[in-house]
Design an enzyme around this catalytic site. Structure first.
Site, short mmCIF file in Angstrom:
data_model
loop_
_atom_site.label_atom_id
_atom_site.label_comp_id
_atom_site.label_asym_id
_atom_site.label_seq_id
_atom_site.Cartn_x
_atom_site.Cartn_y
_atom_site.Cartn_z
CB CYS A 1 120.15 99.41 -25.00
SG CYS A 1 119.54 101.06 -24.70
CB CYS B 1 115.91 103.28 -31.07
SG CYS B 1 115.01 103.04 -29.53
CD GLU C 1 108.81 100.43 -23.37
OE1 GLU C 1 108.09 99.98 -22.46
OE2 GLU C 1 109.88 99.90 -23.71
CG HIS D 1 111.63 100.78 -28.02
ND1 HIS D 1 112.85 100.79 -27.38
CD2 HIS D 1 110.69 100.57 -27.06
CE1 HIS D 1 112.65 100.60 -26.08
NE2 HIS D 1 111.35 100.46 -25.86
CG ASP E 1 116.44 97.72 -24.97
OD1 ASP E 1 117.30 98.47 -25.45
OD2 ASP E 1 115.22 97.94 -25.11
CB SER E 2 116.29 101.29 -21.91
OG SER E 2 115.65 101.38 -23.17
N1 DGL Z 1 115.99 100.91 -26.47
C1 DGL Z 1 116.84 102.04 -26.44
C2 DGL Z 1 117.80 102.10 -27.62
O1 DGL Z 1 117.98 101.17 -28.36
C3 DGL Z 1 116.18 103.37 -26.29
C4 DGL Z 1 114.89 103.57 -25.63
C5 DGL Z 1 115.00 104.50 -24.44
O2 DGL Z 1 115.02 105.75 -24.63
O3 DGL Z 1 115.10 103.97 -23.35
O4 DGL Z 1 118.44 103.11 -27.79
#
Ligand code: DGL
Length: 275
Positions: free
Chosen positions: A74, A185, A153, A187, A11-12
């Site tokens: 991600c 997403c 975050e 998050h 993931d990012s």
């Molecule tokens: N975690 C990423 C996703 O599922 C997005 C968060 C980011 O913008 O890095 O798309």
């Protein structure tokens, strides 16, 4: 037959821990290695090429960890990089968008599905296209909710600023025929309570649940499930390890064998290139 190598999750950022949590829940005997590219997140505001290049480095990193399967937690990486990188690597890779779309089409009773995701995922229309392919009569509407990522975050989910932004962003799904909302997403499951407070009637779909089901089926069908019991959990991040570690412990509520700061090749571009 069995395969005791770990499952890789990428993931990012720390949002990917929502996917890790689901892997532990559905596959409690599998070892897991997670990589979160905190140094270069958010991915949601980066270009298609940048996202492919960063995701490639995460894939290479996980291959070095000897993983048997990579789950793209991600959504942004799935939308931009999965197709390309599947052609470059032989390790099996599973993304979140198809399983999440399939689940949402089963859940909706009104044939109206909303999607919230990063700017990049929404602009790619990946969810809309996938839903259309599964069931052409379903209407889908995507809304970018990039700020939700920073609320998670920065541990600001319960602030007034977050509440106001969540309500404003979700207004298109309030009191209308959209009965199902994809949390597109990683998050966003961490904001489930706040989203639910504003949209109490809406069914929220977390793609991680169906994605891990797909992964489990794949491992079983290919004799790749482990034959050990218990698991090890290794969490690796490319920056901000103290904060990452604090939130990881709070979110996962399970034993973590290793939390490490790692370098996957990229420099910290967060401050110069996050527009
Ligand atoms: N975690 C990423 C996703 O599922 C997005 C968060 C980011 O913008 O890095 O798309």
């Amino acid at each position: 037959m069995s395969d005791n190598r770990p499952i890789g999750v990428l993931d990012s950022g720390l949002g990917g821990l929502t996917v890790v949590k689901e892997v532990i829940h559905q596959l409690p005997n599998e070892d897991v290695v997670f990589i979160g590219d905190e140094a270069r997140m958010p991915y949601g505001t980066k270009t298609h090429e940048q996202i492919i290049s960063y995701t490639r480095e995460m894939v290479q990193y996980l291959i070095k960890q000897n993983v048997k399967l990579i789950i793209y937690g991600c959504n942004t990486a799935t939308a931009n990089a999965l197709q390309t990188l599947r052609q470059e690597f032989t390790v099996p890779m599973i993304g979140v968008i198809k399983p999440g779309s399939q689940e949402a089409t089963k859940v909706t009773k009104t044939d109206h599905i909303g999607i919230i995701a990063t700017e990049s995922t929404i602009n790619s229309k990946s969810y809309n296209k996938t839903i259309q392919e599964i069931d052409p009569k379903i209407k889908s509407l995507g809304v970018a909710a990039q700020k939700f990522v920073s609320f998670v975050e920065n541990d600001q989910a319960d602030t007034k600023e977050a509440k106001d932004n969540i309500e404003k962003t979700l207004e298109p799904f309030k009191d209308n025929e959209f009965d199902t909302l994809i949390l597109g997403c990683t998050h966003f499951p961490m904001l489930k309570k706040q989203i639910n407070d504003f949209l109490p009637e809406t069914k929220l779909v977390d793609p991680a649940v169906s994605t891990v089901k797909v992964a489990k089926k794949y491992l079983a069908e290919n004799n790749l499930l482990t034959n050990t019991s218990g698991h090890t959990l290794k969490l690796h991040a490319t920056s901000d390890i103290v904060e990452f570690s604090r939130l990881a412990k709070r979110w996962l509520q399970t034993e973590i064998d290793e939390i490490d700061l790692v370098d996957i090749g990229g420099k910290d571009e967060r401050n110069n290139n996050s527009n």
